[in-house]
Design an enzyme around this catalytic site. Structure first.
Site, PDB file in Angstrom:
ATOM      1  N   ASP A  63      20.725  21.182  27.276  1.00 13.06           N
ATOM      2  CA  ASP A  63      19.968  22.388  27.378  1.00 13.06           C
ATOM      3  C   ASP A  63      20.764  23.199  28.239  1.00 13.06           C
ATOM      4  O   ASP A  63      21.533  23.034  29.397  1.00 13.06           O
ATOM      5  CB  ASP A  63      18.740  22.213  28.217  1.00 13.06           C
ATOM      6  CG  ASP A  63      17.842  23.338  28.257  1.00 13.06           C
ATOM      7  OD1 ASP A  63      16.524  23.164  27.384  1.00 13.06           O
ATOM      8  OD2 ASP A  63      17.985  24.482  28.713  1.00 13.06           O
ATOM      9  N   HIS A 115      13.161  21.896  10.001  1.00 11.63           N
ATOM     10  CA  HIS A 115      12.727  22.898  10.736  1.00 11.63           C
ATOM     11  C   HIS A 115      11.041  22.618  10.741  1.00 11.63           C
ATOM     12  O   HIS A 115      10.623  22.558   9.685  1.00 11.63           O
ATOM     13  CB  HIS A 115      12.680  24.260  10.265  1.00 11.63           C
ATOM     14  CG  HIS A 115      12.276  25.160  10.878  1.00 11.63           C
ATOM     15  ND1 HIS A 115      12.755  25.870  12.024  1.00 11.63           N
ATOM     16  CD2 HIS A 115      10.867  25.805  10.852  1.00 11.63           C
ATOM     17  CE1 HIS A 115      12.112  26.735  12.521  1.00 11.63           C
ATOM     18  NE2 HIS A 115      10.978  26.640  11.908  1.00 11.63           N
ATOM     19  N   HIS A 138      11.230  25.958  17.077  1.00 12.55           N
ATOM     20  CA  HIS A 138      11.630  24.878  16.158  1.00 12.55           C
ATOM     21  C   HIS A 138      11.417  23.406  17.268  1.00 12.55           C
ATOM     22  O   HIS A 138      11.761  23.364  18.185  1.00 12.55           O
ATOM     23  CB  HIS A 138      13.151  24.840  16.047  1.00 12.55           C
ATOM     24  CG  HIS A 138      13.675  23.689  15.110  1.00 12.55           C
ATOM     25  ND1 HIS A 138      14.675  24.036  14.074  1.00 12.55           N
ATOM     26  CD2 HIS A 138      13.834  22.372  15.449  1.00 12.55           C
ATOM     27  CE1 HIS A 138      14.977  22.666  13.700  1.00 12.55           C
ATOM     28  NE2 HIS A 138      14.564  21.824  14.349  1.00 12.55           N
ATOM     29  N   HIS A 167      11.017  20.684  19.568  1.00 14.21           N
ATOM     30  CA  HIS A 167      12.122  20.030  20.394  1.00 14.21           C
ATOM     31  C   HIS A 167      11.531  19.100  21.722  1.00 14.21           C
ATOM     32  O   HIS A 167      10.285  19.519  22.118  1.00 14.21           O
ATOM     33  CB  HIS A 167      13.168  21.087  20.973  1.00 14.21           C
ATOM     34  CG  HIS A 167      12.421  22.167  21.679  1.00 14.21           C
ATOM     35  ND1 HIS A 167      11.800  23.207  20.960  1.00 14.21           N
ATOM     36  CD2 HIS A 167      12.212  22.521  23.002  1.00 14.21           C
ATOM     37  CE1 HIS A 167      11.458  24.063  21.643  1.00 14.21           C
ATOM     38  NE2 HIS A 167      11.473  23.697  22.941  1.00 14.21           N
TER      39      HIS A 167
HETATM   40  P1  AMP Z   1      10.833  25.789  25.204  1.00 14.82           P
HETATM   41  O1  AMP Z   1      11.015  26.761  26.451  1.00 14.82           O
HETATM   42  O2  AMP Z   1      10.397  24.486  25.477  1.00 14.82           O
HETATM   43  O3  AMP Z   1      10.905  26.308  23.880  1.00 14.82           O
HETATM   44  O4  AMP Z   1      12.506  25.150  25.448  1.00 14.82           O
HETATM   45  C1  AMP Z   1      13.788  25.898  24.916  1.00 14.82           C
HETATM   46  C2  AMP Z   1      14.837  25.246  25.543  1.00 14.82           C
HETATM   47  O5  AMP Z   1      16.059  25.798  24.860  1.00 14.82           O
HETATM   48  C3  AMP Z   1      14.826  26.093  26.977  1.00 14.82           C
HETATM   49  O6  AMP Z   1      15.086  25.021  27.982  1.00 14.82           O
HETATM   50  C4  AMP Z   1      16.330  26.798  27.030  1.00 14.82           C
HETATM   51  O7  AMP Z   1      17.157  26.515  27.947  1.00 14.82           O
HETATM   52  C5  AMP Z   1      17.025  26.115  25.764  1.00 14.82           C
HETATM   53  N1  AMP Z   1      18.089  26.853  25.125  1.00 14.82           N
HETATM   54  C6  AMP Z   1      18.003  28.209  24.567  1.00 14.82           C
HETATM   55  N2  AMP Z   1      19.127  28.457  24.019  1.00 14.82           N
HETATM   56  C7  AMP Z   1      19.726  27.550  23.997  1.00 14.82           C
HETATM   57  C8  AMP Z   1      21.058  27.283  23.594  1.00 14.82           C
HETATM   58  N3  AMP Z   1      21.853  28.151  22.893  1.00 14.82           N
HETATM   59  N4  AMP Z   1      21.757  25.884  23.958  1.00 14.82           N
HETATM   60  C9  AMP Z   1      20.998  25.009  24.550  1.00 14.82           C
HETATM   61  N5  AMP Z   1      19.742  25.066  24.955  1.00 14.82           N
HETATM   62  C10 AMP Z   1      19.275  26.411  24.669  1.00 14.82           C
HETATM   63 ZN    ZN Z   2      14.672  25.690  13.045  1.00 12.17          ZN
END
Ligand code: AMP
Ligand code: ZN
Length: 113
Positions: free
Chosen positions: A30, A46, A97, A99
Site C-alpha cells: 500500500d 475487475h 476494485h 482488494h
Molecule cells: P480503500 O480505501 O479500502 O479503497 O483502499 C485503497 C488503498 O489503496 C488505500 O489504502 C490507498 O493507500 C491505496 N492506494 C491508492 N493508490 C495506490 C497506489 N498507486 N499504489 C499502492 N496503493 C495505493
Molecule cells: Zn479494476
C-alpha cells in the site's frame, strides 16, 4: 476496466511494489501504509467490491484466501495480522476494485470501526 487504478497496476501501466503474483491475483505494498506491513491483494479480474462477489466470481476470492497465508508467512507476520476489505461509501472504499488489506507487523488497534 478503463480508468481503474488497480487494473492499471496489474498490467504495469502504473508502477507498484509487487510482493506476489499468479494467474488470478496480484499483491503489492500500500502506498500509504497504515501499519508496519500493509499489503493489498487484488483479483486480476475487475470486481467492484466484496458486495459484487457471487457464484460467478467467488472462486477467485477463495483463491486469494489461500494466497493470503503464504504472503503473511513470506512477510514474517508470525504474530498475526488483519485482513480488511472496505465496501462502498459507508465502508470508506476509495478504489472500486475489490482488494483485501493485509495489515500487520505490530499489535494493531482493537477497534475496527
Ligand atoms: P480503500 O480505501 O479500502 O479503497 O483502499 C485503497 C488503498 O489503496 C488505500 O489504502 C490507498 O493507500 C491505496 N492506494 C491508492 N493508490 C495506490 C497506489 N498507486 N499504489 C499502492 N496503493 C495505493
Ligand atoms: Zn479494476
Amino acid at each position: 476496466m478503463e480508468n481503474c487504478l488497480f487494473c492499471k497496476i496489474i498490467v504495469g501501466d502504473i508502477p507498484s511494489a509487487k510482493v506476489y503474483e499468479d494467474d488470478l491475483c496480484f499483491a503489492f505494498k500500500d502506498i500509504n501504509p497504515q501499519a508496519p506491513v500493509h499489503v493489498l491483494v487484488i483479483p486480476k479480474a475487475h470486481i467492484e467490491s466484496a458486495a459484487a462477489v457471487d457464484g460467478s466470481n467467488s472462486s477467485v476470492v477463495a483463491h486469494i484466501f489461500e494466497v493470503i497465508p503464504k504472503i503473511a508467512r513470506e512477510l514474517g507476520l508470525d504474530g498475526g495480522f488483519r485482513v480488511v476489505s472496505n465496501v462502498g461509501d459507508d465502508g470508506c472504499q476509495s478504489v472500486h476494485h475489490l482488494h483485501f488489506h493485509i495489515l500487520g507487523g505490530a499489535k494493531l488497534s482493537e477497534t475496527l470501526g
